[in-house]
Design a protein around this motif. Structure first.
Motif, mmCIF file in Angstrom:
data_model
loop_
_atom_site.group_PDB
_atom_site.id
_atom_site.type_symbol
_atom_site.label_atom_id
_atom_site.label_comp_id
_atom_site.label_asym_id
_atom_site.label_seq_id
_atom_site.Cartn_x
_atom_site.Cartn_y
_atom_site.Cartn_z
ATOM 1 N N LEU A 300 0.844 -1.202 0.000
ATOM 2 C CA LEU A 300 0.000 0.000 0.000
ATOM 3 C C LEU A 300 0.881 1.255 0.000
ATOM 4 O O LEU A 300 2.072 1.189 0.293
ATOM 5 N N ASN A 301 0.251 2.407 -0.271
ATOM 6 C CA ASN A 301 0.985 3.680 -0.268
ATOM 7 C C ASN A 301 1.149 4.220 1.153
ATOM 8 O O ASN A 301 0.922 5.413 1.391
ATOM 9 N N GLY A 302 1.520 3.379 2.072
ATOM 10 C CA GLY A 302 1.687 3.789 3.465
ATOM 11 C C GLY A 302 1.839 2.548 4.310
ATOM 12 O O GLY A 302 1.565 1.432 3.849
ATOM 13 N N VAL A 303 2.291 2.737 5.539
ATOM 14 C CA VAL A 303 2.559 1.611 6.431
ATOM 15 C C VAL A 303 1.290 1.242 7.207
ATOM 16 O O VAL A 303 0.693 2.094 7.862
ATOM 17 N N VAL A 304 0.881 -0.031 7.116
ATOM 18 C CA VAL A 304 -0.321 -0.489 7.825
ATOM 19 C C VAL A 304 0.052 -1.730 8.630
ATOM 20 O O VAL A 304 0.470 -2.737 8.055
ATOM 21 N N VAL A 305 -0.078 -1.657 9.952
ATOM 22 C CA VAL A 305 0.289 -2.781 10.813
ATOM 23 C C VAL A 305 -0.918 -3.227 11.631
ATOM 24 O O VAL A 305 -1.613 -2.409 12.241
ATOM 25 N N LYS A 306 -1.168 -4.544 11.613
ATOM 26 C CA LYS A 306 -2.266 -5.136 12.356
ATOM 27 C C LYS A 306 -1.703 -5.835 13.590
ATOM 28 O O LYS A 306 -0.929 -6.784 13.468
ATOM 29 N N SER A 307 -2.118 -5.365 14.761
ATOM 30 C CA SER A 307 -1.746 -6.055 16.006
ATOM 31 C C SER A 307 -2.777 -7.143 16.277
ATOM 32 O O SER A 307 -3.948 -7.019 15.905
ATOM 33 N N HIS A 308 -2.350 -8.223 16.923
ATOM 34 C CA HIS A 308 -3.287 -9.269 17.340
ATOM 35 C C HIS A 308 -4.338 -8.656 18.263
ATOM 36 O O HIS A 308 -4.004 -7.861 19.132
ATOM 37 N N GLY A 309 -5.599 -9.030 18.051
ATOM 38 C CA GLY A 309 -6.694 -8.448 18.833
ATOM 39 C C GLY A 309 -6.626 -8.779 20.311
ATOM 40 O O GLY A 309 -7.070 -8.001 21.152
ATOM 41 N N GLY A 310 -6.067 -9.941 20.645
ATOM 42 C CA GLY A 310 -6.068 -10.370 22.036
ATOM 43 C C GLY A 310 -4.780 -10.052 22.778
ATOM 44 O O GLY A 310 -4.606 -10.478 23.916
ATOM 45 N N THR A 311 -3.877 -9.313 22.152
ATOM 46 C CA THR A 311 -2.567 -9.103 22.785
ATOM 47 C C THR A 311 -2.657 -8.101 23.938
ATOM 48 O O THR A 311 -3.664 -7.418 24.126
#
Lengths: 359, 359
Positions: A300-311
């Motif tokens: 993508l045209n930018g940084v996208v980070v998904k954290s674990h929902g339960g962390t």
């Protein structure tokens, strides 16, 4: 609207979805409190319920110092379908955080919310790079020889040879930017290492990759090569990658559970645990899934980070680390350069043309 | 020519390829020496170089008692392509052992040789059941809740919905016959447990399976469900199954290696190991890959078991155990009955017709 390159023009390093995840906003803010120690120069734009976040930040002085609040009246529930999130989520913390990347206000976004919604919104709002047909989800996993990058982990359950080639290029750029490897070795996941193994899709992709001088392509690797650390980057389709990652996590959990049983099975075993405890704790820390938290949507045209929902806070802070690494290393720019170098490089097999992207 | 049902008519329980595997024939014969203790009533027909085997059997009195030698002048090398094995391997130990099943002389065959050649030869010679379009490779894996059956592990790298349905029926019959479960729970491997997850293929297969009253279909499972033991049988395509199995084995190896480092990291840790050793040994025995040796080619008119090529006597004896279990439980007959019951059962979604099998 494509976002400008990362750099000094942006006021905020990251936009944070404060309302995403099982224990939001507390786990998110606790994570930012940890992140503030590691990234004291960073500036985060925090999206969520303003009144709630103001109180919460008042109790977290370090996070308060590096965060600017912005009110988002809604939050996207964990079970909302991506199409629904696209229609109804315009005033949600997740969408507004993504909007801040698209507008150029922030270089990246971190969310622990609904994965499907995050992928769909990011693709629509931040947009895919013109050279890439489909973004991929990547993560870092432990191996005997250090960190290994794996992708795709589920963004694309069906992939063709071209997708696999693009994933390889993105994985290569990611390993160079985030793991700091000058020439990461890359393997294509297959059912055997011989050239004739697998289906047409992986064989075609391997043929294209063998022809690219700019990539350190190792060839086919098998499931056990992931933990062995045979290569730095393991490329596969989103179905296989998702299953492989979760299968590996499952075996790790099984082993942890069985070791717990071993060390409580007798009094000598309990004493043995106490004696070996410092080393066992180091092992647990090293394998800690929180240390590998933060899946990255590449392309993508930018940084996208998904954290674990339960962390928890530790896990969320790791996801912020990954995003900060990508932002400070100008990751989006690195991928762009890799793509144009590869396009310019002479190659015996051309990458098949992609459908033009809407921009 | 379809082989007759297992039973008293056959003179030999199993035909054994004595020349297949990295350490053949020694590892094979040492394995049979162990197997002879567990199956003293069995009769094995042993194929390979007669002079060499005669000497080797003379040193293994228990194996000699239950084995009958038959000379096979050739052996199929580990790197021979299946097509070549079909053309050139007529006098090989593997082919002659398979021939003995097709002719009805033996109920099943065990080989530690070339996997691709074994699958190709078994399909051509023993033949696929008329109700099944493609055989599948299955194995047993450890989980927190006991043994789990996994298939397909690589016989079919590309599968459609119908193949997945057939794998489910075969996995169900296998779990009933070999694990002794009256109504095994079955899960279809996917990237999420919700009904809408995955590709058309898995969704279509799940729809068919939900309609079958005769199966205890749990629905979709994810990678981590394999080790968790969420279901008794995990069904997937050969590409994903092969990668998942090897990924799990890889993580197990990684953990074993790291634990070795832990227990040699300091003097207290070494002492801790000595104290916890009996329990750690039990864990190692339980997880021992040799205990899970023996992949089964399901869907043929006879029992075909593939032992790992690199295994030792203990591993080969386990592969013989699996084959003996299937032979004594009349496994081929059980699958036939399951298939006809399922065909007769009222089902809201019919299984799509298959291409007629040559017989």
């Amino acid at each position: 609207m494509a976002a400008p390159a990362e750099g000094s023009l942006r006021r905020f390093s990251l936009a944070i979805d404060a309302m995403g995840g099982d224990h939001a906003p507390d786990s998110v803010l606790d994570g930012l409190e940890l992140a503030a120690e590691r990234h004291p120069q960073a500036q985060f734009l925090l999206f969520g319920d303003e009144a709630r976040l103001r109180d919460a930040l008042a109790r977290r002085p370090r996070a308060a110092k590096i965060c600017v609040l912005r009110h988002a009246p809604d939050a996207i529930p964990g079970d909302m379908k991506p199409t629904q999130a696209l229609r109804q989520g315009r005033k949600s913390s997740m969408r507004m955080a993504i909007d801040a990347v698209a507008s150029g206000e922030a270089s990246g976004v971190v969310s622990a919310g609904n994965t499907g919604a995050l992928m769909a919104l990011a693709k629509i709002v931040i947009k895919t790079m013109p050279e890439i047909s489909r973004p991929a989800l990547a993560a870092i996993a432990p191996s005997l020889r250090g960190d290994v990058v794996m992708l795709d982990l589920g963004a694309n359950v069906q992939c063709d040879a071209r997708n696999l080639v693009e994933f390889t290029i993105m994985g290569d750029a990611f390993a160079r930017a985030v793991l700091g490897l000058p020439s990461p070795t890359i393997g294509l996941l297959n059912v055997g290492s011989e050239e004739l193994k697998g289906d047409d899709r992986v064989r075609e992709a391997a043929e294209v990759l063998r022809g690219h001088a700019g990539l350190n392509f190792h060839g086919f690797v098998e499931g056990h090569d992931i933990s062995a650390g045979t290569v730095d980057v393991v490329v596969t389709d989103g179905f296989t990658g998702n299953v492989a990652l979760k299968t590996g996590e499952g075996v790790y959990k099984l082993m942890r559970e069985l070791l717990k049983q071993v060390f409580t099975s007798s009094i000598p075993a309990r004493m043995g645990y106490l004696l070996a405890r410092p080393a066992l704790e180091r092992l647990r820390e090293w394998m800690d899934p929180r240390r590998y938290n933060g899946a990255i949507l590449l392309g993508l045209n930018g940084v996208v980070v998904k954290s674990h929902g339960g962390t928890d806070a530790t896990g969320f802070a790791h996801a912020v680390d990954v995003a900060m690494d990508m932002v400070t290393h100008g990751f989006t720019q690195t991928i762009r350069e890799s793509l144009s170098q590869l396009a310019a490089a002479s190659s015996p097999v051309a990458i098949p043309p992609i459908v033009a992207q809407q921009d």
